[in-house]
Design a protein around this motif. Structure first.
Motif, PDB file in Angstrom:
ATOM      1  N   ALA A  46       0.833  -1.205   0.000  1.00  0.00           N
ATOM      2  CA  ALA A  46       0.000   0.000   0.000  1.00  0.00           C
ATOM      3  C   ALA A  46       0.869   1.257   0.000  1.00  0.00           C
ATOM      4  O   ALA A  46       0.558   2.247  -0.683  1.00  0.00           O
ATOM      5  CB  ALA A  46      -0.929  -0.007   1.208  1.00  0.00           C
ATOM      6  N   ALA A  47       1.966   1.213   0.758  1.00  0.00           N
ATOM      7  CA  ALA A  47       2.878   2.364   0.781  1.00  0.00           C
ATOM      8  C   ALA A  47       3.507   2.572  -0.594  1.00  0.00           C
ATOM      9  O   ALA A  47       3.645   3.721  -1.061  1.00  0.00           O
ATOM     10  CB  ALA A  47       3.954   2.139   1.842  1.00  0.00           C
ATOM     11  N   ARG A  48       3.867   1.486  -1.265  1.00  0.00           N
ATOM     12  CA  ARG A  48       4.440   1.608  -2.607  1.00  0.00           C
ATOM     13  C   ARG A  48       3.402   2.109  -3.603  1.00  0.00           C
ATOM     14  O   ARG A  48       3.719   2.885  -4.515  1.00  0.00           O
ATOM     15  CB  ARG A  48       5.010   0.263  -3.072  1.00  0.00           C
ATOM     16  N   TRP A  49       2.159   1.648  -3.442  1.00  0.00           N
ATOM     17  CA  TRP A  49       1.074   2.136  -4.304  1.00  0.00           C
ATOM     18  C   TRP A  49       0.916   3.652  -4.158  1.00  0.00           C
ATOM     19  O   TRP A  49       0.768   4.368  -5.148  1.00  0.00           O
ATOM     20  CB  TRP A  49      -0.231   1.425  -3.948  1.00  0.00           C
ATOM     21  N   ASN A  50       0.955   4.138  -2.941  1.00  0.00           N
ATOM     22  CA  ASN A  50       0.767   5.573  -2.702  1.00  0.00           C
ATOM     23  C   ASN A  50       1.898   6.402  -3.291  1.00  0.00           C
ATOM     24  O   ASN A  50       1.678   7.519  -3.770  1.00  0.00           O
ATOM     25  CB  ASN A  50       0.637   5.843  -1.198  1.00  0.00           C
ATOM     26  N   GLU A  51       3.092   5.847  -3.280  1.00  0.00           N
ATOM     27  CA  GLU A  51       4.218   6.549  -3.903  1.00  0.00           C
ATOM     28  C   GLU A  51       4.027   6.625  -5.416  1.00  0.00           C
ATOM     29  O   GLU A  51       4.347   7.639  -6.044  1.00  0.00           O
ATOM     30  CB  GLU A  51       5.529   5.835  -3.584  1.00  0.00           C
ATOM     31  N   ALA A  52       3.518   5.540  -5.986  1.00  0.00           N
ATOM     32  CA  ALA A  52       3.338   5.485  -7.442  1.00  0.00           C
ATOM     33  C   ALA A  52       2.047   6.155  -7.896  1.00  0.00           C
ATOM     34  O   ALA A  52       1.927   6.545  -9.065  1.00  0.00           O
ATOM     35  CB  ALA A  52       3.347   4.024  -7.906  1.00  0.00           C
ATOM     36  N   ASN A  53       1.089   6.287  -6.990  1.00  0.00           N
ATOM     37  CA  ASN A  53      -0.226   6.851  -7.361  1.00  0.00           C
ATOM     38  C   ASN A  53      -0.645   7.905  -6.342  1.00  0.00           C
ATOM     39  O   ASN A  53      -1.625   7.721  -5.599  1.00  0.00           O
ATOM     40  CB  ASN A  53      -1.281   5.735  -7.408  1.00  0.00           C
ATOM     41  N   PRO A  54       0.062   9.024  -6.279  1.00  0.00           N
ATOM     42  CA  PRO A  54      -0.256  10.055  -5.276  1.00  0.00           C
ATOM     43  C   PRO A  54      -1.645  10.658  -5.452  1.00  0.00           C
ATOM     44  O   PRO A  54      -2.183  11.227  -4.494  1.00  0.00           O
ATOM     45  CB  PRO A  54       0.841  11.106  -5.498  1.00  0.00           C
ATOM     46  N   ASP A  55      -2.215  10.529  -6.644  1.00  0.00           N
ATOM     47  CA  ASP A  55      -3.560  11.061  -6.876  1.00  0.00           C
ATOM     48  C   ASP A  55      -4.656  10.097  -6.427  1.00  0.00           C
ATOM     49  O   ASP A  55      -5.832  10.468  -6.390  1.00  0.00           O
ATOM     50  CB  ASP A  55      -3.748  11.376  -8.363  1.00  0.00           C
ATOM     51  N   PHE A 323      -1.247  -4.545  -9.060  1.00  0.00           N
ATOM     52  CA  PHE A 323       0.002  -3.832  -8.793  1.00  0.00           C
ATOM     53  C   PHE A 323       0.842  -4.575  -7.758  1.00  0.00           C
ATOM     54  O   PHE A 323       2.050  -4.765  -7.926  1.00  0.00           O
ATOM     55  CB  PHE A 323      -0.337  -2.425  -8.298  1.00  0.00           C
ATOM     56  N   ALA A 324       0.194  -5.022  -6.673  1.00  0.00           N
ATOM     57  CA  ALA A 324       0.912  -5.619  -5.556  1.00  0.00           C
ATOM     58  C   ALA A 324       1.385  -7.035  -5.834  1.00  0.00           C
ATOM     59  O   ALA A 324       2.441  -7.451  -5.343  1.00  0.00           O
ATOM     60  CB  ALA A 324       0.021  -5.610  -4.309  1.00  0.00           C
ATOM     61  N   LYS A 325       0.617  -7.796  -6.651  1.00  0.00           N
ATOM     62  CA  LYS A 325       0.863  -9.234  -6.737  1.00  0.00           C
ATOM     63  C   LYS A 325       1.369  -9.749  -8.080  1.00  0.00           C
ATOM     64  O   LYS A 325       2.035 -10.786  -8.106  1.00  0.00           O
ATOM     65  CB  LYS A 325      -0.408 -10.000  -6.350  1.00  0.00           C
ATOM     66  N   VAL A 326       1.051  -9.082  -9.190  1.00  0.00           N
ATOM     67  CA  VAL A 326       1.472  -9.640 -10.480  1.00  0.00           C
ATOM     68  C   VAL A 326       2.266  -8.679 -11.363  1.00  0.00           C
ATOM     69  O   VAL A 326       2.801  -9.101 -12.387  1.00  0.00           O
ATOM     70  CB  VAL A 326       0.263 -10.182 -11.292  1.00  0.00           C
ATOM     71  N   GLU A 329       7.045  -5.088 -10.554  1.00  0.00           N
ATOM     72  CA  GLU A 329       7.506  -4.464  -9.323  1.00  0.00           C
ATOM     73  C   GLU A 329       7.008  -5.231  -8.093  1.00  0.00           C
ATOM     74  O   GLU A 329       7.750  -5.468  -7.139  1.00  0.00           O
ATOM     75  CB  GLU A 329       7.018  -3.010  -9.258  1.00  0.00           C
ATOM     76  N   GLY A 330       5.738  -5.609  -8.140  1.00  0.00           N
ATOM     77  CA  GLY A 330       5.174  -6.364  -7.033  1.00  0.00           C
ATOM     78  C   GLY A 330       5.796  -7.737  -6.907  1.00  0.00           C
ATOM     79  O   GLY A 330       6.091  -8.216  -5.799  1.00  0.00           O
TER      80      GLY A 330
END
Length: 427
Positions: A46-55, A323-326, A329-330
């Motif tokens: 989730a932290a990585r998602w927020n860095e990649a998707n700040p919007d 994003f997280a699993k497949v 980067e994930g």
């Protein structure tokens, strides 16, 4: 001075409003899992998602619940259409029961599509219904052979020469002659990791979703093969019933077993539970086959994460899981943190990810474990997991294997009885 103070107050108010607006844009999600390590993984994702998707920031409240309790709560929530989390891990064996409520789950196919060409298709199929994928996979769970290279070499055996089960058996005979108190492997009595692999290699399965296939020549061949191993002392039944038990792992730690045939994720059991005693002894390699040309692996074990269709922003949840699993980067995180074999094969050839010397799994085993997967990329099959699987698995693990391997019941007799008993329970 007053103007400066007013300006400062205005600026603070503006910054506060901006922060509030950002917080208001955060989507708060809930998730259940039954594995503590998964909780940590998703929180970091989730932290990585927020860095990649700040919007499109998200906040995930992940709750770890006991295996049975979590799956039961999820089924009740889906049945009543009330109280389900936005996302939930579902263990492979439980997935058919959850898939019965597919109308309450999100079809993840659109979110997985950008990565589909690189994903191991066999792993996706176990989470499929009517051509749609409802679970985001965590790993392949490819069956591999962990060979104790040092023990085999003490008997003059090169593990690379083992291609077939006949080769494996002959290697066991050489080992027994050279090291009488050692064993080539174990025979499972509480589950069927190896039996499922051997069955798939012969092009068949335990069932087709409606009928169980137990009294078959393919299964008889598996049992009779393993009976030879036991009769000649090449193997003994595994303490605890299978390697992934406390007793099984303690047995491996004695360094008297030359091969452990388990899914790739068993690497984490070596590094995390079996420990330093086996470090620098084992190499990971493809499994033997009955006849060259058969598939050398199947995916086993695993967790598919589902999205609740009536939860908070299900489309966003689906995108996050992809994003997280497949995503590459994930998957890099799944490998480096958890030591699981990535479903996205696009990173298998990436040495900067898979062959880094600071990786705990690369440090533990001889060579690089990924080298066992590269040759079998197109040879990873699967066994079906459907609503009748629990009935089959229960009989195999509590009755059949103990009858044939411990009690010495005749193979044909045991298989006939097993077929009748399972059919009776099913119908």
């Amino acid at each position: 001075m007053k103007k400066l103070l007013a300006l400062a107050l205005s600026l603070c108010l503006l910054l506060g409003l901006c922060s509030f607006a950002q917080a208001a844009d955060t989507t708060n999600l809930t998730m259940w899992t039954f594995i503590a390590q998964h909780q940590d993984f998703f929180e970091k994702a989730a932290a990585r998602w927020n860095e990649a998707n700040p919007d499109r920031p998200i906040s995930i409240e992940v709750t770890t619940i006991g295996y049975d309790d979590m799956h039961n709560k999820l089924k009740v929530a889906l049945q009543s259409d009330e109280g389900a989390p936005d996302m939930c891990d579902v263990e492979l064996g439980q997935f058919p029961n959850v898939l019965a409520y597919s109308d309450k789950l999100v079809d993840l196919t659109p979110a997985l599509t950008p990565y589909m060409a690189d994903l191991v298709k066999a792993r996706l199929e176990i989470y499929a219904k009517d051509g749609k994928y409802y679970g985001a996979p965590l790993h392949v769970g490819a069956m591999v052979c962990f060979y104790d290279k040092a023990l085999l070499e003490s008997a003059g055996v090169n593990y690379e020469d083992i291609k077939t089960w006949d080769d494996w058996t002959e290697a066991g005979r050489k080992l027994k002659a050279a090291v009488p108190d050692a064993f080539m492997g174990t025979v499972e009595t509480s589950t069927q990791w190896v039996a499922s692999l051997m069955l798939a290699q012969q092009g068949t399965d335990w069932q087709d979703g409606e009928k169980a296939f137990i009294d078959t020549p393919e299964l008889a061949k598996i049992i009779d093969t393993q009976k030879v191993w036991l009769a000649e002392g090449l193997c003994e039944t595994c303490p605890g019933g299978q390697p992934d038990t406390e007793e099984g792992k303690a047995y491996i730690a004695n360094n008297k077993i030359a091969s452990v045939i388990m899914p790739f994720w068993f690497m984490s059991r070596f590094t995390g539970e079996i420990g330093e005693v086996c470090k620098d002894r084992y190499v990971v390699a493809p499994c033997p086959v009955f006849e060259e040309g058969q598939i050398r692996s199947i995916g086993q074990g695993g967790t598919g994460t589902v999205v609740y269709a009536n939860g908070v922003n299900p489309d966003l949840c689906a995108e996050f899981l992809a994003f997280a699993k497949v995503s590459p980067e994930g998957e890099a995180q799944i490998w480096s943190v958890l030591g699981f074999d990535p479903c996205n094969t696009s990173i298998w050839d990436d040495a900067s990810i898979m062959k880094t010397d600071d990786n705990a799994f690369n440090q533990y085993f001889i060579g690089y474990p990924i080298d066992a997967l590269l040759p079998i990329k197109n040879e990873i099959g699967y066994v079906l997991s459907t609503s009748i699987s629990p009935t089959i698995n229960n009989y195999l693990g509590t009755t059949l294997w103990n009858e044939v391997y411990v009690d010495g019941v005749d193979t044909a007799e045991a298989l006939t009885a097993a077929q009748e008993a399972i059919d009776s329970d099913l119908f």
